[in-house]
Every structure is written in C-alpha cells, then in structure tokens.
Design an enzyme around this catalytic site. Structure first.
Site, PDB file in Angstrom:
ATOM      1  N   GLY A  88      34.186  39.057  38.571  1.00 49.68           N
ATOM      2  CA  GLY A  88      34.057  40.495  38.777  1.00 49.68           C
ATOM      3  C   GLY A  88      32.941  41.106  37.960  1.00 49.68           C
ATOM      4  O   GLY A  88      32.156  41.929  38.466  1.00 49.68           O
ATOM      5  N   GLU A 105      41.984  24.487  33.250  1.00 50.72           N
ATOM      6  CA  GLU A 105      42.879  25.447  32.619  1.00 50.72           C
ATOM      7  C   GLU A 105      43.735  24.752  31.563  1.00 50.72           C
ATOM      8  O   GLU A 105      43.841  23.521  31.516  1.00 50.72           O
ATOM      9  CB  GLU A 105      43.798  26.071  33.671  1.00 50.72           C
ATOM     10  CG  GLU A 105      43.072  26.801  34.781  1.00 50.72           C
ATOM     11  CD  GLU A 105      42.400  28.074  34.318  1.00 50.72           C
ATOM     12  OE1 GLU A 105      42.783  28.590  33.244  1.00 50.72           O
ATOM     13  OE2 GLU A 105      41.489  28.547  35.019  1.00 50.72           O
ATOM     14  N   LYS A 155      42.296  25.118  49.930  1.00 50.87           N
ATOM     15  CA  LYS A 155      40.970  25.281  50.533  1.00 50.87           C
ATOM     16  C   LYS A 155      40.884  24.528  51.860  1.00 50.87           C
ATOM     17  O   LYS A 155      40.321  25.025  52.837  1.00 50.87           O
ATOM     18  CB  LYS A 155      39.903  24.788  49.559  1.00 50.87           C
ATOM     19  CG  LYS A 155      39.826  25.618  48.276  1.00 50.87           C
ATOM     20  CD  LYS A 155      38.933  24.965  47.242  1.00 50.87           C
ATOM     21  CE  LYS A 155      38.880  25.782  45.967  1.00 50.87           C
ATOM     22  NZ  LYS A 155      38.104  25.116  44.886  1.00 50.87           N
ATOM     23  N   ASP A 193      44.872  22.877  44.571  1.00 51.58           N
ATOM     24  CA  ASP A 193      43.723  23.756  44.796  1.00 51.58           C
ATOM     25  C   ASP A 193      42.919  23.275  46.012  1.00 51.58           C
ATOM     26  O   ASP A 193      42.568  24.065  46.892  1.00 51.58           O
ATOM     27  CB  ASP A 193      42.841  23.787  43.551  1.00 51.58           C
ATOM     28  CG  ASP A 193      41.582  24.621  43.750  1.00 51.58           C
ATOM     29  OD1 ASP A 193      41.697  25.852  43.765  1.00 51.58           O
ATOM     30  OD2 ASP A 193      40.504  24.031  43.907  1.00 51.58           O
ATOM     31  N   ALA A 214      38.981  45.026  42.241  1.00 53.45           N
ATOM     32  CA  ALA A 214      40.201  44.745  41.478  1.00 53.45           C
ATOM     33  C   ALA A 214      40.039  43.392  40.801  1.00 53.45           C
ATOM     34  O   ALA A 214      40.035  42.352  41.467  1.00 53.45           O
ATOM     35  CB  ALA A 214      41.416  44.740  42.403  1.00 53.45           C
ATOM     36  N   GLY A 215      39.879  43.424  39.497  1.00 52.26           N
ATOM     37  CA  GLY A 215      39.671  42.200  38.738  1.00 52.26           C
ATOM     38  C   GLY A 215      38.268  42.145  38.179  1.00 52.26           C
ATOM     39  O   GLY A 215      37.301  42.054  38.937  1.00 52.26           O
ATOM     40  N   GLY A 242      37.150  39.881  35.660  1.00 57.25           N
ATOM     41  CA  GLY A 242      36.972  38.676  34.856  1.00 57.25           C
ATOM     42  C   GLY A 242      35.550  38.180  34.983  1.00 57.25           C
ATOM     43  O   GLY A 242      34.610  38.957  35.215  1.00 57.25           O
ATOM     44  N   THR A 243      35.376  36.868  34.871  1.00 58.81           N
ATOM     45  CA  THR A 243      34.034  36.285  34.929  1.00 58.81           C
ATOM     46  C   THR A 243      33.323  36.632  36.227  1.00 58.81           C
ATOM     47  O   THR A 243      32.157  37.035  36.225  1.00 58.81           O
ATOM     48  CB  THR A 243      34.123  34.758  34.781  1.00 58.81           C
ATOM     49  OG1 THR A 243      34.779  34.446  33.550  1.00 58.81           O
ATOM     50  CG2 THR A 243      32.743  34.137  34.789  1.00 58.81           C
ATOM     51  N   GLY A 260      35.979  24.577  29.480  1.00 58.01           N
ATOM     52  CA  GLY A 260      36.392  25.651  30.360  1.00 58.01           C
ATOM     53  C   GLY A 260      36.418  25.279  31.832  1.00 58.01           C
ATOM     54  O   GLY A 260      36.611  26.134  32.696  1.00 58.01           O
TER      55      GLY A 260
END
Length: 440
Positions: free
Chosen positions: A16, A192, A207, A203, A10-11, A13-14, A189
């Site tokens: 996945g 965000e 973690k 973030d 599921a997903g 993006g970069t 990049g």
C-alpha cells in the site's frame, strides 16, 4: 482531460505504501497515459500514526475498511489487507454493491469468494481486477482474461510461491538442510514467522485455483486440489535429482483432460535444461500451453512492495482508461452464469514418471522384492540405482533410487504401500513426480 479517478486504499503495509508513493511520484505521467489524473483521496490502516514515508496530508482517514468502502466518495476501492474473511470480504462486497470498482491483491479472498464477488460486480456494473493476486508483477491474469481470448488452453503450470522457490534454490546451491534455509528465509523476510501457509503449498493452491478458472472457464475449486508442500524435501532428494539431471521445484499444475480438470500442487523434478528449472530465488514463473499461441512462459518477481504495487497500478490504470458506459470485462473472463461447474479429472497416467527414494536395510533380496512390487502394479522402471555409503556395520541402511516410466499415481502409491509392509524399509519413502515441460 477527464475528471480525476478517485482512489480509496484499505491497507498501507509494504504494498500500500509503495502504491501511494508511485502514484504521487508519477502523477503527471499517469495523467498523460491514462487520460485523467489518479488521486488517492481516502485511506485506512491499523496504525494511523506510523511513519510510512509518504504524504497522506491530503487524504481522508477512515476508521475501518468497511466504512471506507461504503461511504467514501471514491471511484475505485483498493483492498490490500489480505485474508479470506472480514474485514476484506465485507469491504469488497460493500464497494461492489454500490458500483465502485475494486482492485485487490488478495488471492485467499478470491479463492474463497471470487465467484460470488464477480457476480456482484457484474450486477452493479463494476470491475473486479486482481492482477497482483497471482505471481506478483507477472501479468498472467490479463494474459488469460484478455490477451489469449480465442485460444483453447490445455495446461497452466508454474512456480507461484517465492518462499518455497528461495528455500529449494538455497538448499541446492549451498547444500543446506530445509530447516536451515527456512530460518534464513525468515530472517530475510521471505517467509513469515509461521510459514506453514507457504511451505505446505496452500498459497500456491489459492493462486492455481484462480488460474484454473480463467484458463478453463470453470468455477473456482480451491478445495479440490491435490496438495503437497516441500517440508519433506531433503538434501538427499536435491542431490539425487541433480545426479539424474533434474532440479526440484514446487509447481502448481492445472490441465484439461478427457474426464475433467486436474489441479495439483507438489514438489516436482524438472529437467536441468528446461527454462523453468533456471528460475531461482523468490522469482515466479507461469507457463501457459494453448492451441493457437502455443507455449508462453512468463517470468518475473512474484512478491515484494514494488512488484505487487506495479500490478495493482496496472489494474487501476485500466480502470482510469475506461470510459463511462463502456462494457466491463468479467472478472473471470466470462460472465459468472457462463462458468462451467468444476469437474475433477479421474486419476490418469502421468507422462513424466516418478522419482522414488527408499532407505532400506542392506540385505539380500531387497532389490528383487522392490522390483516385484513394482511389477505387480504394472510399473515399468526406467532405472534403479543403489547409492552406496561407506559403512563398517553389516546391514547398515542404504538408499535406493527408482525412476519410473509413465504410470498411474494410484499404482505408485500401492506399490510403495506394499514395500512398507516388507520390513526392510527405514523411515518414510519419498515420491516425487517428474515433469518434462514443453517450455524448455
């Protein structure tokens, strides 16, 4: 050879897309090393028509993550969507509830619901693996959950956010402002469009809460972390730190104390000659201090498609190598019922001391007043330095740098608050902890 391990993702993006590509390109090698083929049989993503540079012709597309998790004929559900709530939460819960193993890179989900999901996994004999959720490609989860079994961990700390580390590195190396470095990070990049979650420390806090649970056997307490980001770090702080023999890093620190567990995320000065001070750019580093092994420092890429996909693949490979009926490894190293309640440590003396930067009006008596306020709060000063600037106007603001010996956080805050009432302070004072890592 055993039957293929069937994967649903599921997903796409970069991470996945990178995972699918690696699984396809290294199919034969993985089948040999894992003892069975690994096949992607089902996927879901927001845009089915997007060209991701991978072959998905043999996979079944599902309308959403929830239906894939609940209905697909899969052995492992790989969640790469992100976010602490739905659709990730409901999908992972659905997969575990029917005994499907889950691999996720979602630290926000684990920080919010990790203990609940671990309990569901245990109840249904499923694995919940999440190596990619902390420090990207660095295998810190496996180290804490399995490799360091039998060790008593005293402290876990490190650089866990590549965006912040990139900004602080660029500020130092190029002498640029925080704002300029943030814009460059966004252009490349690394940050965000809305970077608040990274630069304000959230973030790293997510973690850290996961590492704390693994290291100390406690329930996750993501909302019980002292949190401070890097938005107030100036080029003056960077330069002053260098002059004093330090470099500024955003660290997440968790340590065991006599009164409980201390968790904190904040900018920190570390000695220039320490290993962690040499970790630049988007690279991450995690240090573990234990009684048997001693000190372990792991450094590597903390983000990016290949690094994160590598960690996800490692989790999938562990599942592929396991056999039916084998005992599963608890998600947090021990059964959920054996996790201890989290007890926040009382404020204690900070061994590394503090850096305090004050901008003051240049007039007689300021030095004496500052020293008095420190003494009133029983703070011993290692050094006090005035950084003079050329000026022609009497009374122009000057910078004073204080470095304290080991002292109490509360004492420092009270002393600074007292100084703010004196009337000679210009702007807000800066207070940064100083750490002297054992891993040097």
């Amino acid at each position: 050879m055993a039957d293929a391990l069937k994967i649903g993702i599921a997903g796409l993006g970069t991470v996945g897309a990178a995972l699918v590509r690696i699984l396809q390109e290294r199919r034969d090698m993985l089948a040999t090393t894992c003892g069975r083929p690994i096949e992607v049989v089902a996927v879901t993503a927001r845009d089915k028509s997007r060209d991701r540079g991978i072959d998905l012709s043999a996979t079944t597309w599902f309308a959403d993550a929830a239906s894939l998790a609940a209905d697909a004929d899969i052995d492992v559900f790989v969640e790469l969507m992100g976010g602490s709530g739905d659709p990730a939460y409901s999908a992972v819960k659905a997969a575990l509830s029917r005994g499907v193993h889950v691999v996720t890179a979602n630290k926000a989900l684990l920080a919010a619901h990790g203990i609940e999901l671990a309990g569901i996994a245990e109840e249904h004999g499923a694995l919940l693996n999440y190596e990619a959720a902390v420090a990207g490609g660095i295998p810190v989860i496996k180290a804490l959950r399995e490799s360091l079994t039998g060790n008593t961990i005293s402290r876990v700390y490190g650089i866990m956010n590549g965006t912040c580390n990139y900004i602080l590195t660029k500020m130092e190396k190029e002498g640029l402002s925080f704002e300029a470095c943030l814009k460059e990070a966004q252009r490349l990049g690394y940050a965000e469009a809305d970077p608040a979650f990274d630069i304000e420390g959230n973030d790293t806090a997510h973690k850290l809460s996961i590492l704390t649970s693994l290291a100390f056997g406690t329930a996750i307490a993501a909302d019980d972390i002292y949190l401070e980001g890097i938005t107030n770090i100036s080029i003056d702080d960077i330069n002053a730190a260098a002059d004093l023999g330090y470099r500024i890093k955003l660290l997440g620190v968790a340590q065991r104390t006599e009164s409980g567990i201390e968790q904190r995320v904040h900018p920190t000065m570390v000695p220039l000659d320490s290993v962690i001070a040499q970790v630049d750019g988007v690279t991450n580093a995690v240090a573990i201090e234990s009684d048997i092994l001693g000190e372990l420092l792991m450094v590597g890429p903390g983000a990016g498609g290949n690094a994160t996909a590598s960690a996800v693949l490692g989790d999938i490979a562990d599942i592929a190598k396991s056999r039916p009926g084998a005992q599963t490894v608890p998600a947090f190293g021990r059964p959920v019922t054996a996790l201890l309640p989290y007890t926040r440590a009382q404020i204690q003396s900070h061994e590394g001391g503090y850096f305090i930067r004050l901008t003051v009006i240049d007039k007689a008596g300021v030095f004496a007043s500052i020293a008095t306020r420190m003494a009133e709060n029983k703070i011993s000063l290692e050094s006090i330095v005035q950084r003079s600037k050329t000026h022609t106007e009497s009374g122009a603001p000057q910078t004073i740098i204080l470095v304290t010996h080991a002292t109490m956080e509360d004492a420092v805050r009270k002393a600074v608050a007292s100084i703010k009432t004196e009337g000679y302070l210009v702007g807000e004072p800066q207070v940064i902890r100083i750490e002297r890592p054992k891993a040097a």
